[in-house]
Design a protein around this motif. Structure first.
Motif, PDB file in Angstrom:
ATOM      1  N   SER A  42      90.036 152.649  22.180  1.00 30.72           N
ATOM      2  CA  SER A  42      90.690 151.610  22.969  1.00 30.72           C
ATOM      3  C   SER A  42      89.703 150.496  23.315  1.00 30.72           C
ATOM      4  CB  SER A  42      91.248 152.203  24.266  1.00 30.72           C
ATOM      5  OG  SER A  42      90.186 152.595  25.123  1.00 30.72           O
ATOM      6  N   VAL A  43      90.243 149.366  23.725  1.00 38.51           N
ATOM      7  CA  VAL A  43      89.397 148.270  24.200  1.00 38.51           C
ATOM      8  C   VAL A  43      88.590 148.719  25.412  1.00 38.51           C
ATOM      9  CG1 VAL A  43      89.427 145.953  25.222  1.00 38.51           C
ATOM     10  CG2 VAL A  43      90.904 146.482  23.269  1.00 38.51           C
ATOM     11  N   ALA A  44      89.186 149.545  26.270  1.00 30.61           N
ATOM     12  CA  ALA A  44      88.473 150.055  27.447  1.00 30.61           C
ATOM     13  C   ALA A  44      87.262 150.887  27.050  1.00 30.61           C
ATOM     14  CB  ALA A  44      89.421 150.876  28.323  1.00 30.61           C
ATOM     15  N   ASP A  45      87.422 151.767  26.067  1.00 35.84           N
ATOM     16  CA  ASP A  45      86.292 152.569  25.584  1.00 35.84           C
ATOM     17  C   ASP A  45      85.205 151.670  24.998  1.00 35.84           C
ATOM     18  OD1 ASP A  45      87.411 154.965  26.343  1.00 35.84           O
ATOM     19  OD2 ASP A  45      88.264 155.402  24.374  1.00 35.84           O
ATOM     20  N   TYR A  46      85.618 150.669  24.264  1.00 33.35           N
ATOM     21  CA  TYR A  46      84.661 149.743  23.654  1.00 33.35           C
ATOM     22  C   TYR A  46      83.878 148.995  24.730  1.00 33.35           C
ATOM     23  CZ  TYR A  46      82.889 145.827  20.863  1.00 33.35           C
ATOM     24  OH  TYR A  46      82.083 144.897  20.257  1.00 33.35           O
ATOM     25  N   MET A  47      84.578 148.481  25.744  1.00 36.26           N
ATOM     26  CA  MET A  47      83.901 147.759  26.829  1.00 36.26           C
ATOM     27  C   MET A  47      82.905 148.657  27.553  1.00 36.26           C
ATOM     28  SD  MET A  47      86.811 145.351  28.640  1.00 36.26           S
ATOM     29  CE  MET A  47      85.597 144.601  29.748  1.00 36.26           C
ATOM     30  N   THR A  48      83.318 149.891  27.833  1.00 29.94           N
ATOM     31  CA  THR A  48      82.449 150.818  28.550  1.00 29.94           C
ATOM     32  C   THR A  48      81.169 151.078  27.782  1.00 29.94           C
ATOM     33  OG1 THR A  48      84.352 151.874  29.619  1.00 29.94           O
ATOM     34  CG2 THR A  48      82.300 153.126  29.549  1.00 29.94           C
ATOM     35  N   GLU A  49      81.295 151.308  26.483  1.00 30.60           N
ATOM     36  CA  GLU A  49      80.111 151.555  25.662  1.00 30.60           C
ATOM     37  C   GLU A  49      79.223 150.307  25.579  1.00 30.60           C
ATOM     38  OE1 GLU A  49      79.179 154.619  24.013  1.00 30.60           O
ATOM     39  OE2 GLU A  49      80.561 155.152  25.612  1.00 30.60           O
ATOM     40  N   CYS A  50      79.845 149.161  25.385  1.00 30.95           N
ATOM     41  CA  CYS A  50      79.069 147.931  25.240  1.00 30.95           C
ATOM     42  C   CYS A  50      78.300 147.577  26.507  1.00 30.95           C
ATOM     43  CB  CYS A  50      79.989 146.766  24.873  1.00 30.95           C
ATOM     44  SG  CYS A  50      80.610 146.821  23.179  1.00 30.95           S
ATOM     45  N   LEU A  51      78.903 147.824  27.658  1.00 28.33           N
ATOM     46  CA  LEU A  51      78.279 147.412  28.910  1.00 28.33           C
ATOM     47  C   LEU A  51      77.384 148.478  29.517  1.00 28.33           C
ATOM     48  CD1 LEU A  51      81.272 145.536  30.598  1.00 28.33           C
ATOM     49  CD2 LEU A  51      79.376 144.566  29.276  1.00 28.33           C
ATOM     50  N   LEU A  52      77.735 149.778  29.352  1.00 26.93           N
ATOM     51  CA  LEU A  52      77.064 150.818  30.125  1.00 26.93           C
ATOM     52  C   LEU A  52      76.438 151.939  29.300  1.00 26.93           C
ATOM     53  CD1 LEU A  52      79.604 151.135  33.081  1.00 26.93           C
ATOM     54  CD2 LEU A  52      77.442 149.873  33.054  1.00 26.93           C
ATOM     55  N   HIS A  53      76.450 151.854  27.975  1.00 30.64           N
ATOM     56  CA  HIS A  53      75.791 152.892  27.180  1.00 30.64           C
ATOM     57  C   HIS A  53      74.346 153.036  27.660  1.00 30.64           C
ATOM     58  CE1 HIS A  53      73.894 154.911  23.770  1.00 30.64           C
ATOM     59  NE2 HIS A  53      75.102 155.264  23.352  1.00 30.64           N
ATOM     60  N   PRO A  54      73.884 154.257  27.937  1.00 32.33           N
ATOM     61  CA  PRO A  54      72.563 154.414  28.559  1.00 32.33           C
ATOM     62  C   PRO A  54      71.397 153.883  27.727  1.00 32.33           C
ATOM     63  CG  PRO A  54      73.501 156.544  27.891  1.00 32.33           C
ATOM     64  CD  PRO A  54      74.593 155.542  27.794  1.00 32.33           C
ATOM     65  N   ALA A  55      71.548 153.870  26.406  1.00 31.27           N
ATOM     66  CA  ALA A  55      70.445 153.389  25.559  1.00 31.27           C
ATOM     67  C   ALA A  55      70.659 151.966  25.057  1.00 31.27           C
ATOM     68  CB  ALA A  55      70.261 154.330  24.368  1.00 31.27           C
ATOM     69  N   TYR A  56      71.919 151.583  24.813  1.00 33.39           N
ATOM     70  CA  TYR A  56      72.195 150.302  24.177  1.00 33.39           C
ATOM     71  C   TYR A  56      73.079 149.382  25.016  1.00 33.39           C
ATOM     72  CZ  TYR A  56      70.869 153.223  20.154  1.00 33.39           C
ATOM     73  OH  TYR A  56      70.226 154.076  19.301  1.00 33.39           O
TER      74      TYR A  56
ATOM     75  N   ALA B 202      75.351 150.489  38.737  1.00 37.85           N
ATOM     76  CA  ALA B 202      75.141 151.548  37.755  1.00 37.85           C
ATOM     77  C   ALA B 202      73.916 151.313  36.888  1.00 37.85           C
ATOM     78  CB  ALA B 202      76.382 151.681  36.863  1.00 37.85           C
ATOM     79  N   SER B 203      73.391 150.093  36.866  1.00 39.89           N
ATOM     80  CA  SER B 203      72.306 149.744  35.946  1.00 39.89           C
ATOM     81  C   SER B 203      70.940 150.001  36.584  1.00 39.89           C
ATOM     82  CB  SER B 203      72.400 148.262  35.559  1.00 39.89           C
ATOM     83  OG  SER B 203      71.202 147.820  34.971  1.00 39.89           O
ATOM     84  N   PRO B 204      70.111 150.866  35.989  1.00 42.02           N
ATOM     85  CA  PRO B 204      68.752 151.064  36.502  1.00 42.02           C
ATOM     86  C   PRO B 204      67.918 149.780  36.460  1.00 42.02           C
ATOM     87  CG  PRO B 204      69.351 152.812  34.960  1.00 42.02           C
ATOM     88  CD  PRO B 204      70.416 151.765  34.867  1.00 42.02           C
TER      89      PRO B 204
ATOM     90  N   GLY C   3      76.919 145.394  22.722  1.00 41.14           N
ATOM     91  CA  GLY C   3      75.754 145.748  23.509  1.00 41.14           C
ATOM     92  C   GLY C   3      74.822 144.593  23.788  1.00 41.14           C
ATOM     93  N   ASN C   4      74.991 143.484  23.084  1.00 44.52           N
ATOM     94  CA  ASN C   4      74.098 142.335  23.257  1.00 44.52           C
ATOM     95  C   ASN C   4      74.815 141.096  23.772  1.00 44.52           C
ATOM     96  OD1 ASN C   4      71.620 143.540  22.386  1.00 44.52           O
ATOM     97  ND2 ASN C   4      72.435 143.498  20.303  1.00 44.52           N
ATOM     98  N   ALA C   5      76.054 141.260  24.224  1.00 41.92           N
ATOM     99  CA  ALA C   5      76.804 140.168  24.836  1.00 41.92           C
ATOM    100  C   ALA C   5      77.583 140.728  26.022  1.00 41.92           C
ATOM    101  CB  ALA C   5      77.764 139.535  23.830  1.00 41.92           C
ATOM    102  N   ASP C   6      77.800 139.887  27.018  1.00 35.94           N
ATOM    103  CA  ASP C   6      78.585 140.298  28.178  1.00 35.94           C
ATOM    104  C   ASP C   6      80.072 140.277  27.819  1.00 35.94           C
ATOM    105  OD1 ASP C   6      79.065 140.998  30.880  1.00 35.94           O
ATOM    106  OD2 ASP C   6      79.556 138.913  31.333  1.00 35.94           O
ATOM    107  N   LEU C   7      80.803 141.298  28.253  1.00 39.08           N
ATOM    108  CA  LEU C   7      82.246 141.370  28.027  1.00 39.08           C
ATOM    109  C   LEU C   7      82.961 141.315  29.366  1.00 39.08           C
ATOM    110  CD1 LEU C   7      82.564 144.229  25.359  1.00 39.08           C
ATOM    111  CD2 LEU C   7      82.546 141.754  24.972  1.00 39.08           C
TER     112      LEU C   7
END
Length: 350
Positions: free
Chosen positions: A18-32, A115-117, A260-264
């Motif tokens: 889903s778009v929601a899953d994509y946004m979550t990964e792009c913005l908050l993935h712990p490594a990327y 949420a961001s260290p 991961g390299n642009a704000d959504l």
């Protein structure tokens, strides 16, 4: 491995997301993830928020909250909270503007939802006695004075396209090693039943599922204990159409181009905020009107007296950017949450 490669492998294994899953990964993935790996704010980042444009924004929000605190009987212990504090600029300006309000700082506990260290480390440089949280759910049960500026627009959304009385969800899949949009099967969506009245076939509606629980948690504390929430973001009364966008280097880019390299972000549905809160809510007010009611022009004039010509030019542009209808003045909206029996905070109307 990049986030793009990680997502492609995931989709090939489990199917479209889903778009929601994509946004979550792009913005908050712990490594990327975008917010997990960088400070995106300001002229050297990808975008600039109101507190980074001028100190007046945080100062005026502080004045509004301080007056609401006094109007509610100066509770001797309360939470001052901000969701998505960025670098901590807004909170620092707010605290500076209210330091001479008798008793206010002695009574407050500063809580930051972040949420961001990477950004927590930035906030610690400006805010010395804060308590950090991952979500609003762990805020104390006491009077709560809360700010969220450009926070809700980064919450993940799902997108649905109407087909008769059913809806097809917009999904993200893979085609020849490229991320691409597609549609799921047509299904009933009970949560969107009311949107059948104001949409036609082929129209898109966006749903932000994390919004309601968050607003309920904040509004519940205000209803039970008192306080105020000021929510400022770009959006309108309810969602209509595709508002998902990606920003990089202060320019809009393709949403799927560089995960991961642009704000959504996506427009905020202010109707959903008002429906979710258990306490009272104000009229939705344009940001420019809100700031003018709080005296931004008078404050700008006072600050201008102390400035050199080069600094003054930037100051004038900052005032215009926040208040002018063709800039942030109308695009951004403000809504306040407050208890039954109390007046709304300065800047908005009941």
């Amino acid at each position: 491995m990049s986030l793009r490669e990680t997502l492609i492998n995931r989709i090939r294994t489990i199917g479209p997301i889903s778009v929601a899953d994509y946004m979550t990964e792009c913005l908050l993935h712990p490594a990327y993830g975008y917010y997990a790996t960088r400070d995106p704010f300001g002229t050297t980042g990808d975008f600039t928020t109101a507190p980074e444009i001028t100190q007046m924004f945080g100062e005026l929000l502080g004045i509004s909250l301080a007056q609401a605190w006094m109007d509610q009987g100066v509770p001797t212990r309360f939470t001052l909270a901000e969701a998505g504090p960025g670098r901590g600029t807004l909170m620092a300006d707010l605290l500076r503007a209210t330091r001479n309000v008798p008793g206010l700082h002695d009574a407050m506990e500063v809580h930051l939802i972040e949420a961001s260290p990477t950004l927590r480390a930035k906030q610690e440089e400006l805010i010395t006695r804060a308590i950090w949280h991952d979500t609003v759910d762990t805020l104390p049960e006491q009077p709560t004075f809360f700010v969220a500026n450009e926070f809700l627009d980064a919450l993940p959304i799902r997108q649905f396209i109407r087909e008769g009385s059913a809806w097809r969800e917009r999904l993200i899949g893979v085609d020849h090693d490229a991320l691409t949009f597609g549609l799921g099967a047509a299904q009933p969506q009970p949560a969107l039943a009311h949107r059948l009245e104001d949409t036609e076939d082929g129209m898109m509606v966006e749903v932000c599922e994390p919004l309601a629980p968050m607003i309920d948690a904040v509004g519940g504390r205000i209803k039970r204990h008192g306080g105020v929430a000021l929510i400022i973001d770009y959006g309108d009364w309810h969602s209509q159409g595709d508002t998902l966008q990606a920003v990089k280097d202060h320019k809009e880019v393709d949403v799927l181009e560089d995960p991961g390299n642009a704000d959504l972000t996506a427009h905020v549905d202010f109707e959903a905020i008002c429906l979710a809160t258990p306490c009272k809510f104000s009229r939705v007010t344009a940001q420019g009107v809100f700031l003018e009611r709080l005296g931004i022009t008078r404050r700008a004039q006072d600050l201008a007296k102390l400035m050199e010509p080069a600094q003054l030019e930037q100051h004038i542009l900052a005032h215009r950017r926040l208040t002018h209808p063709e800039e942030m003045g109308n695009l951004f909206k403000v809504v306040a949450l407050y208890p039954e029996g109390e007046n709304p905070p300065p800047g908005v109307e009941a």
